[in-house]
Scaffold this motif. Structure first.
Motif, PDB file in Angstrom:
ATOM      1  N   GLY A  52       0.810  -1.214   0.000  1.00 15.52           N
ATOM      2  CA  GLY A  52       0.000   0.000   0.000  1.00 15.52           C
ATOM      3  C   GLY A  52       0.840   1.258   0.000  1.00 15.52           C
ATOM      4  O   GLY A  52       0.520   2.238  -0.693  1.00 15.52           O
ATOM      5  N   TRP A  53       1.934   1.249   0.770  1.00 20.22           N
ATOM      6  CA  TRP A  53       2.832   2.404   0.787  1.00 20.22           C
ATOM      7  C   TRP A  53       3.524   2.573  -0.556  1.00 20.22           C
ATOM      8  O   TRP A  53       3.707   3.706  -1.036  1.00 20.22           O
ATOM      9  CB  TRP A  53       3.843   2.243   1.906  1.00 20.22           C
ATOM     10  CG  TRP A  53       4.803   3.384   2.018  1.00 20.22           C
ATOM     11  CD1 TRP A  53       6.132   3.377   1.725  1.00 20.22           C
ATOM     12  CD2 TRP A  53       4.497   4.713   2.446  1.00 20.22           C
ATOM     13  NE1 TRP A  53       6.688   4.615   1.943  1.00 20.22           N
ATOM     14  CE2 TRP A  53       5.711   5.461   2.396  1.00 20.22           C
ATOM     15  CE3 TRP A  53       3.337   5.348   2.882  1.00 20.22           C
ATOM     16  CZ2 TRP A  53       5.766   6.801   2.746  1.00 20.22           C
ATOM     17  CZ3 TRP A  53       3.395   6.691   3.231  1.00 20.22           C
ATOM     18  CH2 TRP A  53       4.591   7.394   3.166  1.00 20.22           C
ATOM     19  N   GLN A  54       3.900   1.473  -1.177  1.00 23.47           N
ATOM     20  CA  GLN A  54       4.542   1.555  -2.487  1.00 23.47           C
ATOM     21  C   GLN A  54       3.578   2.070  -3.552  1.00 23.47           C
ATOM     22  O   GLN A  54       4.014   2.722  -4.514  1.00 23.47           O
ATOM     23  CB  GLN A  54       5.076   0.175  -2.899  1.00 23.47           C
ATOM     24  CG  GLN A  54       6.291  -0.282  -2.113  1.00 23.47           C
ATOM     25  CD  GLN A  54       7.479   0.658  -2.288  1.00 23.47           C
ATOM     26  OE1 GLN A  54       7.790   1.104  -3.386  1.00 23.47           O
ATOM     27  NE2 GLN A  54       8.137   0.972  -1.178  1.00 23.47           N
ATOM     28  N   ASP A  55       2.287   1.791  -3.404  1.00 20.02           N
ATOM     29  CA  ASP A  55       1.306   2.318  -4.352  1.00 20.02           C
ATOM     30  C   ASP A  55       1.323   3.843  -4.367  1.00 20.02           C
ATOM     31  O   ASP A  55       1.262   4.467  -5.433  1.00 20.02           O
ATOM     32  CB  ASP A  55      -0.095   1.827  -3.987  1.00 20.02           C
ATOM     33  CG  ASP A  55      -0.284   0.346  -4.274  1.00 20.02           C
ATOM     34  OD1 ASP A  55       0.506  -0.199  -5.066  1.00 20.02           O
ATOM     35  OD2 ASP A  55      -1.210  -0.247  -3.695  1.00 20.02           O
ATOM     36  N   ILE A  56       1.396   4.439  -3.191  1.00 23.22           N
ATOM     37  CA  ILE A  56       1.413   5.905  -3.111  1.00 23.22           C
ATOM     38  C   ILE A  56       2.715   6.453  -3.666  1.00 23.22           C
ATOM     39  O   ILE A  56       2.731   7.445  -4.420  1.00 23.22           O
ATOM     40  CB  ILE A  56       1.196   6.360  -1.656  1.00 23.22           C
ATOM     41  CG1 ILE A  56      -0.200   5.940  -1.178  1.00 23.22           C
ATOM     42  CG2 ILE A  56       1.375   7.867  -1.523  1.00 23.22           C
ATOM     43  CD1 ILE A  56      -0.525   6.370   0.222  1.00 23.22           C
ATOM     44  N   PRO A  67       3.109  13.231  -2.287  1.00 23.66           N
ATOM     45  CA  PRO A  67       1.741  13.067  -1.773  1.00 23.66           C
ATOM     46  C   PRO A  67       1.080  14.353  -1.303  1.00 23.66           C
ATOM     47  O   PRO A  67      -0.119  14.352  -1.020  1.00 23.66           O
ATOM     48  CB  PRO A  67       1.936  12.096  -0.596  1.00 23.66           C
ATOM     49  CG  PRO A  67       3.202  11.381  -0.889  1.00 23.66           C
ATOM     50  CD  PRO A  67       4.064  12.379  -1.589  1.00 23.66           C
ATOM     51  N   LEU A  68       1.839  15.448  -1.201  1.00 20.26           N
ATOM     52  CA  LEU A  68       1.214  16.708  -0.814  1.00 20.26           C
ATOM     53  C   LEU A  68       0.187  17.165  -1.844  1.00 20.26           C
ATOM     54  O   LEU A  68      -0.671  17.997  -1.545  1.00 20.26           O
ATOM     55  CB  LEU A  68       2.275  17.794  -0.624  1.00 20.26           C
ATOM     56  CG  LEU A  68       3.097  17.705   0.667  1.00 20.26           C
ATOM     57  CD1 LEU A  68       4.136  18.798   0.702  1.00 20.26           C
ATOM     58  CD2 LEU A  68       2.196  17.791   1.887  1.00 20.26           C
ATOM     59  N   TRP A  69       0.267  16.617  -3.065  1.00 20.99           N
ATOM     60  CA  TRP A  69      -0.758  16.937  -4.054  1.00 20.99           C
ATOM     61  C   TRP A  69      -2.129  16.467  -3.587  1.00 20.99           C
ATOM     62  O   TRP A  69      -3.157  17.050  -3.950  1.00 20.99           O
ATOM     63  CB  TRP A  69      -0.419  16.290  -5.399  1.00 20.99           C
ATOM     64  CG  TRP A  69       0.620  17.043  -6.180  1.00 20.99           C
ATOM     65  CD1 TRP A  69       1.871  16.617  -6.509  1.00 20.99           C
ATOM     66  CD2 TRP A  69       0.488  18.365  -6.722  1.00 20.99           C
ATOM     67  NE1 TRP A  69       2.536  17.590  -7.223  1.00 20.99           N
ATOM     68  CE2 TRP A  69       1.712  18.674  -7.373  1.00 20.99           C
ATOM     69  CE3 TRP A  69      -0.533  19.313  -6.724  1.00 20.99           C
ATOM     70  CZ2 TRP A  69       1.926  19.892  -8.019  1.00 20.99           C
ATOM     71  CZ3 TRP A  69      -0.321  20.526  -7.362  1.00 20.99           C
ATOM     72  CH2 TRP A  69       0.892  20.803  -8.003  1.00 20.99           C
ATOM     73  N   ILE A  70      -2.170  15.407  -2.787  1.00 21.11           N
ATOM     74  CA  ILE A  70      -3.444  14.936  -2.232  1.00 21.11           C
ATOM     75  C   ILE A  70      -4.053  16.020  -1.357  1.00 21.11           C
ATOM     76  O   ILE A  70      -5.237  16.353  -1.461  1.00 21.11           O
ATOM     77  CB  ILE A  70      -3.231  13.654  -1.416  1.00 21.11           C
ATOM     78  CG1 ILE A  70      -2.530  12.588  -2.256  1.00 21.11           C
ATOM     79  CG2 ILE A  70      -4.549  13.125  -0.870  1.00 21.11           C
ATOM     80  CD1 ILE A  70      -2.108  11.377  -1.463  1.00 21.11           C
ATOM     81  N   ARG A 145      -4.165   1.903   1.752  1.00 17.61           N
ATOM     82  CA  ARG A 145      -3.814   3.016   0.868  1.00 17.61           C
ATOM     83  C   ARG A 145      -4.795   4.179   1.057  1.00 17.61           C
ATOM     84  O   ARG A 145      -4.383   5.348   1.114  1.00 17.61           O
ATOM     85  CB  ARG A 145      -3.819   2.541  -0.582  1.00 17.61           C
ATOM     86  CG  ARG A 145      -3.399   3.616  -1.577  1.00 17.61           C
ATOM     87  CD  ARG A 145      -3.191   3.045  -2.955  1.00 17.61           C
ATOM     88  NE  ARG A 145      -4.406   2.504  -3.536  1.00 17.61           N
ATOM     89  CZ  ARG A 145      -4.616   1.215  -3.793  1.00 17.61           C
ATOM     90  NH1 ARG A 145      -3.694   0.318  -3.507  1.00 17.61           N
ATOM     91  NH2 ARG A 145      -5.753   0.807  -4.339  1.00 17.61           N
ATOM     92  N   GLN A 146      -6.063   3.878   1.191  1.00 10.29           N
ATOM     93  CA  GLN A 146      -7.055   4.928   1.407  1.00 10.29           C
ATOM     94  C   GLN A 146      -6.902   5.571   2.786  1.00 10.29           C
ATOM     95  O   GLN A 146      -7.156   6.771   2.946  1.00 10.29           O
ATOM     96  CB  GLN A 146      -8.467   4.345   1.248  1.00 10.29           C
ATOM     97  CG  GLN A 146      -8.794   3.871  -0.156  1.00 10.29           C
ATOM     98  CD  GLN A 146      -8.695   4.977  -1.184  1.00 10.29           C
ATOM     99  OE1 GLN A 146      -9.036   6.137  -0.909  1.00 10.29           O
ATOM    100  NE2 GLN A 146      -8.225   4.635  -2.372  1.00 10.29           N
ATOM    101  N   VAL A 147      -6.483   4.790   3.770  1.00 12.12           N
ATOM    102  CA  VAL A 147      -6.216   5.361   5.102  1.00 12.12           C
ATOM    103  C   VAL A 147      -5.073   6.368   5.024  1.00 12.12           C
ATOM    104  O   VAL A 147      -5.140   7.450   5.631  1.00 12.12           O
ATOM    105  CB  VAL A 147      -5.895   4.243   6.109  1.00 12.12           C
ATOM    106  CG1 VAL A 147      -5.363   4.828   7.415  1.00 12.12           C
ATOM    107  CG2 VAL A 147      -7.131   3.395   6.387  1.00 12.12           C
ATOM    108  N   LEU A 148      -4.032   6.052   4.279  1.00 13.53           N
ATOM    109  CA  LEU A 148      -2.914   6.986   4.121  1.00 13.53           C
ATOM    110  C   LEU A 148      -3.365   8.257   3.420  1.00 13.53           C
ATOM    111  O   LEU A 148      -2.917   9.362   3.771  1.00 13.53           O
ATOM    112  CB  LEU A 148      -1.786   6.311   3.342  1.00 13.53           C
ATOM    113  CG  LEU A 148      -1.097   5.130   4.033  1.00 13.53           C
ATOM    114  CD1 LEU A 148      -0.061   4.501   3.119  1.00 13.53           C
ATOM    115  CD2 LEU A 148      -0.454   5.573   5.339  1.00 13.53           C
ATOM    116  N   PHE A 149      -4.248   8.133   2.428  1.00 13.40           N
ATOM    117  CA  PHE A 149      -4.788   9.319   1.771  1.00 13.40           C
ATOM    118  C   PHE A 149      -5.544  10.190   2.773  1.00 13.40           C
ATOM    119  O   PHE A 149      -5.421  11.417   2.781  1.00 13.40           O
ATOM    120  CB  PHE A 149      -5.733   8.916   0.630  1.00 13.40           C
ATOM    121  CG  PHE A 149      -5.025   8.405  -0.587  1.00 13.40           C
ATOM    122  CD1 PHE A 149      -3.741   8.811  -0.893  1.00 13.40           C
ATOM    123  CD2 PHE A 149      -5.655   7.515  -1.442  1.00 13.40           C
ATOM    124  CE1 PHE A 149      -3.083   8.337  -2.016  1.00 13.40           C
ATOM    125  CE2 PHE A 149      -5.014   7.033  -2.574  1.00 13.40           C
ATOM    126  CZ  PHE A 149      -3.715   7.452  -2.858  1.00 13.40           C
TER     127      PHE A 149
END
Length: 318
Positions: A52-56, A67-70, A145-149
Motif C-alpha cells: 500500500g505504501w509503495q502504491d502511493i 503526496p502533498l498533491w493529495i 492506501r485509502q487510510v494513508l490518503f
C-alpha cells in the motif's frame, strides 16, 4: 518334479489387499476457510502494508512535492465548495467551511473504498494468479492506501480549524434558527478515533463483497461509478440536514418528517456523521452509531457468505 517358487507364485491366487480409502478433497466452501482467509490476511500486515505504501510512492514518482498533491487537491475542493454553498444557503463561513471540510474528507475515503473496492481483484489479477496469498491481502492493501490518503487530507482539517477556531469554541448554531445548540469543540473530539476504526472495519467488508461480485459481473463497477455522484449530492456533505426544513417553510408545515427521510434513509449519511460530529464539536446523536453498527454486522455476514461460496473462484474469474 517340484514347481519352482516363481511358478508357484504365479499359479496361486493372490490375496486381496485392502487399501485405505483415498482421502477426500478438502471442502473450500466453508465458513472456516472464509474466516481463515481474513485471519491470514491480517497476519500478513507487513506484506499489504508495504504494498500500500509503495502504491502511493509509485503514483507520485518523479513529483516534486509528492503526496502533498493529495492535500492540495483536497483543500482546494473543500474551500471552493464551502465558499459556494455558504452563500447559496446563507450560512456563516466560520462554521460551515469546517463542516464541509470534515464531511468531504470522510467522503473521499468512502468514495475511494467503494470505487476501488469494486475493482480490487481485477486490478490485482497478476498477483492473484502468481502470489499464493489470501484474497483479503489485496483488500487490506487497498484500504490501507485509502487510510494513508485520509491522513494526508486531515492536514486540511487542521488548517481550517486553526483559522476558524474561535467560531467553533463554545456553544454555537449551524445556521440561523437552528433548534440545536452545538456544544463546540472539546475532548469529545477523541470520539473520532473509534468512529474511524468502525468505518475502516466496514470498508473491508464493502471491498470484499463488492470486489467478489464485480469480479464475476463486470458491469457492476461502471454502474457504481455512474451513481456515485448522485449519492454525493444526496448526502449532507455540502448542505446541512436543517436545510430540508428551511427550504419549504420549516417544520411547522408538517412536512419535516418525510423530508428528513431523504437523509436518514441514506446509509452514507450515518457513516459521515459519526466521523464529522466529534471533529466539529456537534451533538453526538447515538442513533447514527446504531445504524452503522447494524450495517457492520449485516455487511460482514454477507461478505463472509460470499467468501465462503466464491473465494476459490476469484482466481479463475479474474
Amino acid at each position: 518334479m517340484t514347481p519352482s517358487p516363481v511358478v508357484s507364485s504365479l499359479v496361486q491366487p493372490t490375496s486381496t489387499v485392502e487399501r485405505p480409502p483415498a482421502p477426500l478433497a478438502p471442502n473450500s466452501r466453508t465458513f472456516a476457510r472464509a474466516f481463515g482467509d481474513v485471519r491470514d490476511g491480517w497476519r500478513q500486515r507487513e506484506l499489504w502494508g508495504h504494498l500500500g505504501w509503495q502504491d502511493i510512492k509509485q503514483r507520485y514518482r518523479r513529483s516534486v512535492i509528492g503526496p502533498l498533491w493529495i492535500t492540495i487537491s483536497m483543500g482546494t475542493t473543500a474551500l471552493a465548495l464551502g465558499l459556494l454553498y455558504s452563500q447559496l444557503f446563507n450560512q456563516e463561513l466560520g462554521t460551515f467551511l469546517p463542516y464541509v471540510t470534515a464531511g468531504f474528507i470522510i467522503w473521499n475515503f468512502i468514495l475511494g473504498v467503494v470505487t476501488e473496492g469494486t475493482e480490487v481483484f481485477i486490478a490485482n489479477e497478476g498477483l492473484i494468479k502468481h502470489l499464493p496469498a489470501p484474497i483479503t491481502v489485496h483488500v487490506l492493501r487497498m484500504v490501507w492506501r485509502q487510510v494513508l490518503f485520509l491522513v494526508h487530507n486531515m492536514a486540511v482539517y487542521v488548517v481550517v480549524i486553526a483559522i476558524f477556531f474561535p467560531a467553533l469554541v463554545g456553544e454555537y448554531r449551524m445556521y440561523e434558527g437552528d433548534p440545536i445548540m452545538q456544544p463546540g469543540l472539546s475532548w469529545a473530539v477523541l470520539m473520532v478515533i473509534p468512529a474511524f476504526v468502525l468505518i475502516v472495519v466496514n470498508a473491508v467488508w464493502v471491498a470484499l463483497l463488492f470486489g467478489i461480485i464485480s469480479t464475476r459481473f463486470r458491469d457492476i463497477p461502471p454502474v457504481i461509478s455512474s451513481f456515485i455522484n448522485l449519492v454525493f449530492f444526496m448526502t449532507p456533505i455540502v448542505w446541512h440536514v436543517g436545510v430540508l426544513n428551511k427550504v419549504t417553510g420549516g417544520e411547522g408545515d408538517g412536512g419535516g418528517d418525510w423530508r428528513m427521510l431523504i437523509a436518514e434513509l441514506n446509509p452514507i449519511y450515518h457513516y459521515v456523521e459519526i466521523f464529522r460530529a466529534p471533529l466539529l464539536g456537534h451533538v453526538q446523536d447515538w442513533h447514527h452509531w446504531v445504524v452503522v453498527g447494524g450495517f457492520t454486522v449485516v455487511g460482514w455476514a454477507l461478505a463472509l457468505i460470499a467468501m465462503r461460496n466464491y473465494r476459490a473462484r476469484v482466481s479463475y474469474w479474474v
